[in-house]
Design a protein around this motif. Structure first.
Motif, short mmCIF file in Angstrom:
data_model
loop_
_atom_site.label_atom_id
_atom_site.label_comp_id
_atom_site.label_asym_id
_atom_site.label_seq_id
_atom_site.Cartn_x
_atom_site.Cartn_y
_atom_site.Cartn_z
N HIS A 185 -58.52 32.50 2.70
CA HIS A 185 -59.92 32.96 2.66
C HIS A 185 -60.59 32.64 1.33
CE1 HIS A 185 -60.20 34.85 6.59
NE2 HIS A 185 -58.96 35.29 6.42
N GLU A 220 -62.06 29.36 1.77
CA GLU A 220 -63.25 29.38 2.63
C GLU A 220 -64.51 29.82 1.87
OE1 GLU A 220 -63.39 28.74 6.26
OE2 GLU A 220 -61.66 27.63 5.52
N LYS A 235 -57.79 35.27 10.93
CA LYS A 235 -58.62 34.10 10.66
C LYS A 235 -59.56 33.95 11.85
CE LYS A 235 -54.83 31.66 8.33
NZ LYS A 235 -53.96 30.45 8.38
N LYS A 281 -66.11 30.59 11.02
CA LYS A 281 -66.75 30.04 9.82
C LYS A 281 -68.25 30.31 9.94
CE LYS A 281 -63.49 26.39 8.66
NZ LYS A 281 -63.34 24.96 8.32
N SER A 330 -70.67 29.53 8.15
CA SER A 330 -71.55 28.41 7.78
C SER A 330 -71.44 27.24 8.74
CB SER A 330 -71.22 27.93 6.37
OG SER A 330 -69.86 27.52 6.29
N ASN A 331 -70.60 27.38 9.75
CA ASN A 331 -70.39 26.29 10.70
C ASN A 331 -71.66 26.04 11.51
OD1 ASN A 331 -69.45 24.42 12.52
ND2 ASN A 331 -67.56 25.53 12.98
N THR A 345 -71.86 26.63 15.86
CA THR A 345 -71.40 27.97 16.19
C THR A 345 -71.28 28.12 17.70
OG1 THR A 345 -72.50 28.87 14.24
CG2 THR A 345 -71.89 30.43 15.96
N THR A 389 -72.13 36.03 13.51
CA THR A 389 -72.77 35.32 12.40
C THR A 389 -74.16 35.88 12.12
OG1 THR A 389 -73.51 33.60 13.95
CG2 THR A 389 -71.47 33.19 12.74
N ASN A 393 -64.46 34.34 8.25
CA ASN A 393 -63.67 33.82 7.13
C ASN A 393 -64.42 33.94 5.80
OD1 ASN A 393 -61.77 33.10 9.01
ND2 ASN A 393 -62.40 30.96 9.12
N GLY A 394 -63.63 34.03 4.74
CA GLY A 394 -64.21 34.06 3.40
C GLY A 394 -64.38 35.47 2.87
#
Length: 491
Positions: free
Chosen positions: A195, A198, A255, A258, A260-261, A264, A272, A306-307
């Motif tokens: 993470h 990420e 996990k 993402k 920022s993906n 999505t 998100t 994530n992150g």
């Protein structure tokens, strides 16, 4: 003067097209079987395809020791660390050489070489043979959609660091120093590393703050039990899975998305949206005026973002578990230190928790397992419904968990785990519930007095078997509570 490890090693960074054909490579007899699963293979392939637009991708480190023969010539290059990856990378290369859409490009890059180093190794274990066969079939399916640029990236741009040492003792000394004196990194440490990678857009100062908080919790030995005994078990039990042992192969549960993906998936949009709205709300200039803060709406049975959100989640559930664990201390209950416990000593909630914090046999191993079962049920309820109807539903959580204690002479870890998947699947019900009344409606059968097997409860029955007598009507025993809540049958 002894040489340092750095004096006796050779380091190289080589592409896979060279690694796969290393001369005189050998899997020594002390190596364990090939145990990678389909999940490990898919993760590796996904990592490779995710980085195919980059100049290169470093897959990892392979550690060898050079076994020297006569005239100081190389006899064998023994694999000390990296056998699992080498076998898997070889399977990928072979699959690429066989697929119609990738065969031509693979032959061009490898110049028709087929003498893969790992194919010359005897496969000694049935476990290895089985896993190699299963994984190869999965790899064939996965690489069937590879384009030529992905093939070129795999062979030319995917790299490993090779470390060669002169003796096996030096190799293992290096391996030990790289792996915390021979111990694998704990699963939660691997999650931390994942993470952090990420968090590309997070300021360094913020990262340092997050790491410092994590390390403090880790030094206080709070993180390992939080993941292994609470978060992992709830995530497993709510899906009717085994939740006994948390290992690195279970890290996929922590996990997920993402944020920022750009691509999505539909299921991820709600998460998100929550993520970005919460972030924008908390960083808006108005917060300097109203000093408000919006907590992210974490849910244990939902995907992880994530992150930074992962670290926020750990902090969030750490606080809840601190309060739950505080209920195991009588003073905390008496002083009203736990936010979700009513201060009314006559409340059902207070009575249950007070007995659980005081009955004589509570420190036995089996009783600790049952307490973990109860604590996790309480954690999941609080996560789902907060304190709504908790006074009514705490009885259900208590009776469901502690009926296991009363019915068994010895409660094992397997007993606790199996209890979550038997007829009354409380965690599954909690997962599907949309209103706390659904928990109130759960039917829990009365426990027959003849079914009570646990010793040391401090109770007896009279000749007519119609009432439980305790030494004192205020005696803190589990059976006394079962009697008060009418969950004991004397027929």
């Amino acid at each position: 003067m002894e040489k340092s490890i750095n004096d006796v090693l050779e380091k190289n960074i080589i592409p896979l097209k060279d690694l796969l054909f290393l001369d005189k490579l050998k899997v020594p007899e002390y190596q364990r079987p090939y145990k990678w699963t389909v999940r490990n293979v898919i993760q590796l392939l996904n990592d490779i395809t995710a980085h195919k637009d980059k100049p290169s991708y470093r897959i990892g480190t392979i550690v060898f020791h050079k076994e020297v023969g006569e005239n100081a010539s190389l006899k064998h290059l023994n694999i000390v660390d990296g056998q699992q990856r080498l076998y898997t990378l070889t399977l990928i290369a072979i699959a690429l050489a066989q697929q119609t859409n990738t065969k031509t490009e693979t032959e061009r890059i490898l110049k028709n070489r087929v003498d893969y180093a790992m194919l010359n190794q005897p496969v000694r274990h049935d476990i290895s043979k089985n896993n190699l066969a299963i994984n190869f079939k999965e790899i064939q399916r996965e690489v069937s959609h590879f384009e030529p640029d992905a093939v070129r990236f795999f062979f030319n741009k995917c790299e490993v660091v090779t470390i060669q040492l002169n003796t096996v003792s030096e190799a293992f000394q290096f391996f030990d120093s790289q792996n915390a004196r021979g111990k694998d990194l704990a699963p939660h440490d691997l999650l931390k590393a994942f993470h952090l990678r990420e968090m590309k857009d997070i300021p360094q100062l913020k990262k340092q703050e997050i790491i410092a908080t994590w390390e403090t919790a880790d030094e206080n030995k709070k993180l390992a039990p939080l993941f292994a005994e609470n978060l992992y078990r709830v995530k497993a039990w709510c899906k009717y899975r085994n939740g006994r042992y948390f290992g690195k192969n279970d890290n996929y549960l922590f996990k997920g998305i993402k944020a920022s993906n750009k691509e999505t998936y539909p299921f991820a949009k709600a998460y998100t949206m929550n993520h970005f709205y919460t972030e924008q709300y908390n960083t808006h200039p108005h917060r300097a005026l109203d000093n408000r803060y919006l907590d992210f709406p974490f849910q244990l049975d939902q995907p992880i973002i994530n992150g930074q959100r992962f670290f926020d989640m750990v902090k969030h559930y750490s606080k809840i578990m601190e309060h739950i664990e505080a209920t195991e201390n009588q003073e905390s209950l008496i002083n009203g230190d736990v936010y979700f416990v009513p201060k009314d000593i006559n409340s059902n909630f207070y009575r249950i928790l007070y007995v659980l914090a005081s009955y004589d046999k509570r420190h036995r191993q089996g009783d600790r397992y049952v307490r973990n079962l109860f604590n996790n049920a309480l954690l999941y309820y609080l996560d789902k419904f907060g304190t709504a109807m908790l006074e009514e539903n705490i009885i259900k959580l208590f009776i469901w968990a502690y009926s296991l204690r009363l019915k068994m002479q010895a409660v094992k870890l397997a007993s606790m785990d199996n209890h979550t998947r038997e007829s009354i699947r409380l965690f599954g019900i909690l997962r599907e519930a949309t209103n706390p009344t659904e928990i109130q409606r759960i039917y829990l059968p009365q426990l027959k007095i003849s079914e009570v097997k646990a010793s040391g409860m401090g109770t007896t029955s009279n000749e007519n078997n119609n009432k439980i007598y305790t030494k004192n009507q205020e005696d803190n025993t589990l059976l006394y509570l079962f009697q008060q809540f009418k969950y004991i049958s004397f027929e």
